[in-house]
Design a protein around this motif. Structure first.
Motif, short mmCIF file in Angstrom:
data_model
loop_
_atom_site.label_atom_id
_atom_site.label_comp_id
_atom_site.label_asym_id
_atom_site.label_seq_id
_atom_site.Cartn_x
_atom_site.Cartn_y
_atom_site.Cartn_z
N PHE A 119 37.13 42.54 40.35
CA PHE A 119 37.50 41.14 40.57
C PHE A 119 37.12 40.26 39.38
CE2 PHE A 119 36.71 43.03 44.78
CZ PHE A 119 37.91 42.76 45.41
N GLY A 120 36.75 40.89 38.28
CA GLY A 120 36.37 40.12 37.09
C GLY A 120 34.94 40.43 36.70
N PRO A 121 34.58 40.03 35.47
CA PRO A 121 33.22 40.35 34.98
C PRO A 121 32.13 39.77 35.88
CG PRO A 121 34.41 38.88 33.46
CD PRO A 121 35.40 39.37 34.44
N GLY A 122 32.41 38.66 36.55
CA GLY A 122 31.42 38.06 37.44
C GLY A 122 31.15 38.89 38.68
N GLY A 123 31.94 39.94 38.88
CA GLY A 123 31.74 40.79 40.05
C GLY A 123 30.88 42.02 39.76
N GLU A 124 30.48 42.17 38.51
CA GLU A 124 29.61 43.29 38.16
C GLU A 124 28.32 43.20 38.98
OE1 GLU A 124 29.75 46.17 37.46
OE2 GLU A 124 30.11 46.27 35.30
N ASP A 173 37.25 43.13 24.94
CA ASP A 173 36.50 44.23 25.52
C ASP A 173 35.02 43.90 25.70
OD1 ASP A 173 38.66 45.94 25.81
OD2 ASP A 173 38.47 46.70 23.76
N GLU A 174 34.50 43.05 24.84
CA GLU A 174 33.08 42.69 24.91
C GLU A 174 32.78 41.92 26.19
OE1 GLU A 174 30.45 43.04 22.61
OE2 GLU A 174 31.79 44.53 21.68
N THR A 175 33.56 40.88 26.42
CA THR A 175 33.28 39.99 27.55
C THR A 175 34.00 40.44 28.83
OG1 THR A 175 35.20 38.63 27.01
CG2 THR A 175 33.09 37.98 26.03
N GLY A 176 35.02 41.29 28.67
CA GLY A 176 35.80 41.67 29.84
C GLY A 176 36.71 40.54 30.31
N LYS A 177 37.01 39.60 29.40
CA LYS A 177 37.83 38.45 29.78
C LYS A 177 39.05 38.34 28.86
CE LYS A 177 33.81 35.79 31.32
NZ LYS A 177 33.00 34.57 31.14
N GLN A 223 38.23 31.24 39.55
CA GLN A 223 36.89 31.68 39.93
C GLN A 223 36.63 33.08 39.39
OE1 GLN A 223 38.37 30.75 43.84
NE2 GLN A 223 36.34 30.06 44.47
N ASP A 224 35.40 33.32 39.00
CA ASP A 224 35.01 34.67 38.60
C ASP A 224 33.81 35.04 39.43
OD1 ASP A 224 34.70 37.06 37.25
OD2 ASP A 224 33.51 36.15 35.65
N PRO A 225 33.89 36.02 40.33
CA PRO A 225 35.02 36.92 40.57
C PRO A 225 36.15 36.25 41.36
CG PRO A 225 33.30 37.31 42.18
CD PRO A 225 32.75 36.31 41.20
N SER A 226 37.33 36.85 41.26
CA SER A 226 38.45 36.38 42.08
C SER A 226 39.47 37.49 42.33
CB SER A 226 39.13 35.18 41.42
OG SER A 226 39.82 35.57 40.28
N PHE A 227 40.30 37.24 43.31
CA PHE A 227 41.41 38.12 43.67
C PHE A 227 42.24 38.39 42.39
CE2 PHE A 227 45.78 38.22 45.80
CZ PHE A 227 45.62 39.50 46.30
N PRO A 228 42.46 39.66 42.03
CA PRO A 228 43.02 39.96 40.71
C PRO A 228 44.44 39.47 40.47
CG PRO A 228 42.62 41.99 41.99
CD PRO A 228 42.03 40.87 42.75
N ALA A 229 45.19 39.16 41.51
CA ALA A 229 46.58 38.73 41.29
C ALA A 229 46.68 37.44 40.47
CB ALA A 229 47.30 38.55 42.62
N TYR A 230 45.66 36.57 40.56
CA TYR A 230 45.73 35.33 39.78
C TYR A 230 45.73 35.66 38.28
CZ TYR A 230 43.70 33.65 44.20
OH TYR A 230 43.43 33.42 45.51
N ILE A 231 44.71 36.41 37.87
CA ILE A 231 44.59 36.72 36.44
C ILE A 231 45.78 37.56 35.98
CG2 ILE A 231 43.31 38.10 34.74
CD1 ILE A 231 40.75 37.20 35.96
#
Lengths: 444, 444
Positions: B412-417, B187-191, B165-173
């Motif tokens: 928590f990921g780019p989806g958390g912006e 760097d562009e996508t943050g992924k 999931q994006d955003p998600s708890f950072p330990a997964y990624i």
């Protein structure tokens, strides 16, 4: 000779830990009817390589099996090196106080630092690494050395070459296989490909011949050694550090049994000048303080230790600890602090002395059978030689004839064949009873 | 609108977690003079890929930095989701009894089973998985969900594809990157490359559009979600299980916040028929029982779950647990058992209700500022939307203007912006004070 009387049966080739790889398919897995549809997820190829079960659960399994067949047997467990003596009051009182504090507003604590409470890190630096120049910031508190071996393997990754003592504590090899450092298992040699097995036996004073040891990125080295009980001498460790320096290797030094050293052997690799540039040390409260079930240990990563590109290893290990671990239990940490207090430390010395007296009794018992006996002087393990015999057979025969559980040396690698490991952890009366049973065999 | 008053500054592109890779060489590392000669050991390429620090230590660092500059600030910490309320007496009494027993011959315990004490495994099966057909043998007691995420990653290895999931708890990624499942960071996508980010926001009721989600071997899914606070509905989870079945994927379901669910949302993936063939569940006593510092959790691996070759996943996970872990602290496990007793469980419900009352207060405070506020109903997290703004800027500005520590959604990921996460863990008076401070901004 002991084995001529006890082990007259012919030693069949030892295949116990060399089970052939099973071939799994969706059809045979469904045979049991409870298994569902297969996913399409491939099994990890590294786990596919691993042979049989992890050693100690395997011992437990055989012990249980034996007890089912012989429910009246009075077993004496000198197998898995598990502590048996109560933890001194001063230490459990400190833990109980911490626990009960968690029920109060003032005493409640949530997450601690992933690296451990600073008071404990300082106490470890001051008490265990006195005069060695190890800083509290270089100490990472853990839930035990075995867990930290795996975290170190995650740190190192699949693309490093590894050497280890043979025999050695199985977690090094097994975790190497799991992270992908090892090649296939060779049934002939009993060894995994790509790993360098450094033979350590009485013929080389339990120290590898470094002149013929190939360079590897990582060298796992345990002293006092589990299973042989040998504590490397200062001269041996100086050689090891010089070897690592010359090769640009990292030593992962396991000092979990350092508190048992009774002579002048170093208690830490960091007693050797220059070790901070080539070594990580893992250690534990398990055997030092009877914390096998409480779970507390530590790892030292010196700031001076850097990868080939100059990046400090400590920074990556800190990242692993923060990402893959969330700190040791704060209750266990309160106990650890009490262990390192003046009174706590002294109380623990008495427990260690007790176990080492057990060791003497067991060394005497096996020696009286005419066997060559090693260890038991700087470690709570006795390493007994049965020339020409299969160690799993010796394990079984000792279990059947004396109801004493040991560990077959083969479980620690091919270099452990012909040996058994005997643990000195136990209550004195049981150790004395074990000694009586052992001595009786030789005169039967 | 809140942000027109509070955040009038132009939002600069958020580069905080996107630090460029540093290039290390032996020359620059030696500049500090304490660094020794380089080893010849290559740095793990996977760790090389990881960006910046792990999120929560980074928040702590910024908090400390702020306090150094503003020593008189009265901080309210609603950042790291750390429990604050005392653990009910009945639970700490059970732990204290266990601890003190360790000082007696009768009460002393050494190593427990690596998988956990059977009494606790049975209690978890009976109390948490009642009527779901989960057996005690399928439950592995751990020292926390975060640690088990890493152990699961060791299990899965580098050669699986992963969605989360994006955003998600950072330990997964981060753990995916560490074991080598991820490609380079963009760097562009943050992924990271190779990972599938499943966007979950208010536009899709916090559930990914599965019709456009590519198949992966593994799907990490957290519900109630950290950070969004959304609990997946039964209908959503049915879709997820059907999707995993159709694709032959394994769901790693994180139910660490299940005890906070107040509506009819499932508390476990195993409430969904057929889930046992496609799911592993990780969970924890941390938030359920205030055990963040005590360290206790569990993982369920159903026997029905098998790899593509039919091999049962539970066998490999058991091997990982036995090799890389040595069991949770027996003190923590005694506490866990008390948590699941009738009285312990009721006492914990009261603590959870307390936090959820906090959540209401915070939802009201942010809502009163005209902001869109999510979560806080089935989870102790509030997810606040700041359209068009950079979440690290929002984090900083809230810290400066109200002395409240939150977590920037971007962590928590780019989806958390554009979002911040606010934790409802805290003492009531501090939560009320936070509410007052927040409400004051809007009328200043």
């Amino acid at each position: 000779m002991y084995h001529s009387q006890l082990l007259s049966s012919i030693c069949i080739p030892c295949a116990v830990l060399l089970q052939p790889k099973k071939s799994w398919s969706s059809s045979n897995s469904k045979a049991g009817t409870t298994i569902g549809d297969c996913t399409k997820v491939p099994r990890n190829v590294n786990l596919e390589k691993l042979r049989s079960g992890y050693l100690f659960p395997e011992i437990s399994r055989r012990e249980s099996e034996y007890m089912q067949k012989n429910p009246d047997a009075s077993l004496i467990r000198l197998g898995i090196g598990d502590t048996t003596q109560p933890i001194p009051d001063i230490i459990t009182l400190a833990m109980a106080e911490q626990v009960r504090g968690l029920s109060t507003i003032q005493g409640y604590r949530g997450y601690g630092a992933e690296q451990g409470n600073m008071a404990l890190r300082k106490a470890i630096a001051g008490k265990i690494y006195q005069d060695m120049g190890i800083k509290a910031d270089e100490i990472f508190v853990s839930d035990g050395a075995q867990c930290d071996i795996s975290r170190l393997q995650m740190l190192l990754g699949a693309n490093v070459t590894v050497a280890l003592q043979d025999p050695s504590f199985p977690a090094y090899i097994d975790s190497s296989v799991i992270v992908g450092q090892a090649g296939e298992f060779d049934d002939e040699t009993g060894k995994y490909g790509n790993l360098i097995y450094m033979n350590c036996g009485p013929e080389n004073n339990f120290f590898p011949d470094l002149s013929t040891t190939p360079r590897t990125d990582v060298i796992f080295f345990c002293s006092p050694n589990n299973p042989t009980g040998h504590a490397a001498t200062r001269q041996q460790l100086k050689q090891l550090v010089a070897f690592a320096k010359a090769n640009g290797s990292i030593i992962v030094y396991d000092s979990a049994y350092a508190a048992y050293i009774t002579d002048e052997s170093p208690r830490s690799i960091f007693e050797i000048p220059g070790a901070k540039e080539v070594a990580i040390e893992i250690s534990s409260f398990s055997k030092f303080a009877g914390f096998t079930g409480v779970r507390l240990g530590w790892t030292v990563v010196p700031e001076e230790l850097v990868y080939s590109n100059g990046f400090p290893v400590i920074k990556d290990f800190n990242r692993i600890v923060c990402t893959c671990f969330n700190g040791a239990s704060n209750i266990a940490q309160a106990g650890g602090l009490a262990c390192l207090s003046t009174d706590g430390y002294q109380a623990l010395r008495n427990v260690i002395d007790y176990y080492m007296e057990n060791a003497k009794i067991l060394v005497d018992a096996f020696s009286s059978l005419g066997l060559s006996v090693y260890g038991g002087k700087n470690a709570p393990y006795i390493w007994v030689h049965f020339p020409g015999l299969c160690s799993w057979n010796v394990f079984s025969e000792i279990l059947e004839k004396t109801n004493i559980v040991t560990v077959p040396g083969r479980g620690f690698g091919p270099g452990g064949e012909e040996y058994i490991r005997v643990s000195a952890f136990g209550q004195r009366q049981r150790i004395l009873e074990a000694s009586r049973r052992l001595k009786k065999i030789s005169i039967d």
